[in-house]
Scaffold this motif. Structure first.
Motif, PDB file in Angstrom:
ATOM      1  N   GLY A 104       0.792  -1.220   0.000  1.00 51.92           N
ATOM      2  CA  GLY A 104       0.000   0.000   0.000  1.00 51.92           C
ATOM      3  C   GLY A 104       0.822   1.268   0.000  1.00 51.92           C
ATOM      4  O   GLY A 104       0.512   2.232  -0.709  1.00 51.92           O
ATOM      5  N   GLU A 127      -5.438   6.289   0.564  1.00 53.01           N
ATOM      6  CA  GLU A 127      -5.155   5.038   1.256  1.00 53.01           C
ATOM      7  C   GLU A 127      -6.417   4.212   1.487  1.00 53.01           C
ATOM      8  O   GLU A 127      -6.382   2.982   1.499  1.00 53.01           O
ATOM      9  CB  GLU A 127      -4.440   5.292   2.592  1.00 53.01           C
ATOM     10  N   GLU A 128      -7.562   4.866   1.647  1.00 58.79           N
ATOM     11  CA  GLU A 128      -8.810   4.134   1.825  1.00 58.79           C
ATOM     12  C   GLU A 128      -9.237   3.450   0.522  1.00 58.79           C
ATOM     13  O   GLU A 128      -9.768   2.336   0.535  1.00 58.79           O
ATOM     14  CB  GLU A 128      -9.914   5.073   2.324  1.00 58.79           C
ATOM     15  N   ARG A 131      -7.065   0.427   0.114  1.00 57.15           N
ATOM     16  CA  ARG A 131      -7.484  -0.618   1.048  1.00 57.15           C
ATOM     17  C   ARG A 131      -8.765  -1.309   0.569  1.00 57.15           C
ATOM     18  O   ARG A 131      -8.889  -2.540   0.631  1.00 57.15           O
ATOM     19  CB  ARG A 131      -7.706  -0.009   2.432  1.00 57.15           C
ATOM     20  N   ARG A 134      -7.945  -3.623  -2.311  1.00 60.07           N
ATOM     21  CA  ARG A 134      -7.241  -4.823  -1.854  1.00 60.07           C
ATOM     22  C   ARG A 134      -8.223  -5.836  -1.276  1.00 60.07           C
ATOM     23  O   ARG A 134      -8.112  -7.042  -1.523  1.00 60.07           O
ATOM     24  CB  ARG A 134      -6.178  -4.447  -0.822  1.00 60.07           C
ATOM     25  N   GLU A 135      -9.186  -5.350  -0.501  1.00 63.80           N
ATOM     26  CA  GLU A 135     -10.192  -6.248   0.073  1.00 63.80           C
ATOM     27  C   GLU A 135     -11.038  -6.896  -1.024  1.00 63.80           C
ATOM     28  O   GLU A 135     -11.351  -8.087  -0.958  1.00 63.80           O
ATOM     29  CB  GLU A 135     -11.084  -5.476   1.050  1.00 63.80           C
ATOM     30  N   GLU A 138      -8.830  -9.597  -2.894  1.00 61.26           N
ATOM     31  CA  GLU A 138      -8.162 -10.635  -2.120  1.00 61.26           C
ATOM     32  C   GLU A 138      -8.536 -12.050  -2.565  1.00 61.26           C
ATOM     33  O   GLU A 138      -7.661 -12.928  -2.641  1.00 61.26           O
ATOM     34  CB  GLU A 138      -8.449 -10.449  -0.630  1.00 61.26           C
TER      35      GLU A 138
END
Length: 306
Positions: A104, A127-128, A131, A134-135, A138
């Motif tokens: 990140g 950054e949110e 994130r 990425r979730e 995954e």
């Protein structure tokens, strides 16, 4: 990083590579290299049309790389995985998935440097958005056949690694690279074999040798006087002469042998040069690279004198 051999497929099958990953991690770069290697490539392809795309007449067995990510219409990881599982059951297809990952913090740096908007940030902090993506991705990362983490890769290093994975060797000889580096300045991300030469006496602490490098004869003479050099060098040379033919027999296209010392200017440089010559004498044609040869010699980097 986890990898499978992408070249081990049946010649009667059409080879399909699905390329996905985090935005900014290097998917576009990977696809460009794959295209240069002779593959057909399609980026941001609507996943719902994948089965229709692959309904080709028998006899067309080309290589096809398809890129998609969170921006692609119809991108739902669970449905994509189910679809690819279904396609993988077909006898006429060989399907594999490549996931391009990145830390990140490095993604934030890249986006801030290019000033491009993140596709999932919208009106929230960068950054949110990273994130959240990425979730979302995954499940794809866990399921992918190959995962490449580009956090420590330059663009050139990623291009080299993609070529190593997907370039057809034919009868070309294996490419051997011998390099030197400084541990204080980070590990080389693409090295196959790493040898730590910090057990040798450090020429940095000899005043008349400090500003010289492992390319200079006085430094080489100093290193060769170390009681540990000759035996260890010969053992490493014999190991390499054993391993390189085995790598070649397994179809490995590139082998990178790296020698490290603290600052990357003296011991590793001399050893890399000597080892490259030893490999040439044995019939190999290594390329030599010195990553930190031009770095400044400082006591802070070299640590305490012993």
């Amino acid at each position: 990083m986890t990898e499978s051999d992408p070249s081990a497929t049946d010649n009667a099958q059409q080879r399909i590579l699905l390329v996905t990953g985090l935005s900014g991690a290097g998917k576009s770069t990977a696809l460009q290299v794959i295209e240069d290697l002779g593959w057909e490539t399609i980026d941001n392809f609507p996943v719902r049309l994948l089965k229709r795309l692959l309904s080709r007449p028998d006899g067309q067995h080309g290589t096809l790389a398809i890129g998609f990510d969170s921006r692609t219409r119809g991108f739902v990881p669970a449905k994509i995985i189910d679809l690819v599982k279904e396609l993988a059951e077909r006898n006429d297809l060989s399907v594999s998935t490549l996931f391009i990952d990145c830390a990140g913090g490095e993604l934030e740096r890249r986006y801030n440097e290019t000033r491009r908007p993140h596709p999932m940030a919208e009106d929230r902090p960068l950054e949110e958005g990273i994130r959240a993506e990425r979730e979302l991705l995954e499940p794809m990362r866990r399921w992918a056949d190959m995962v490449i983490d580009t956090s420590q890769f330059s663009t050139n290093q990623l291009q080299q690694h993609i070529r190593e994975l997907f370039e057809d060797r034919d009868d070309r000889p294996m490419t051997v690279t011998v390099s030197s580096f400084g541990f204080a300045r980070g590990m080389p991300p693409l090295a196959d074999l790493v040898f730590d030469m910090r057990f040798l006496d450090n020429p940095h602490w000899v005043e008349e040798l400090r500003e010289l490098t492992g390319l200079d004869e006085p430094v080489g003479q100093h290193i060769e006087k170390d009681p540990g050099f000759a035996t260890s060098f010969e053992q490493i040379r014999k190991l390499l002469l054993t391993l390189l033919p085995l790598y070649d027999a397994q179809g490995k296209s590139y082998v990178h042998i790296a020698f490290g010392c603290t600052g990357g200017r003296h011991r590793s440089v001399f050893t890399a040069e000597r080892m490259a010559q030893g490999l040439r004498d044995a019939g190999f044609s290594p390329t030599v690279r010195h990553r930190n040869l031009g770095s400044r010699a400082t006591d802070e980097i070299e640590g305490k004198k012993r």
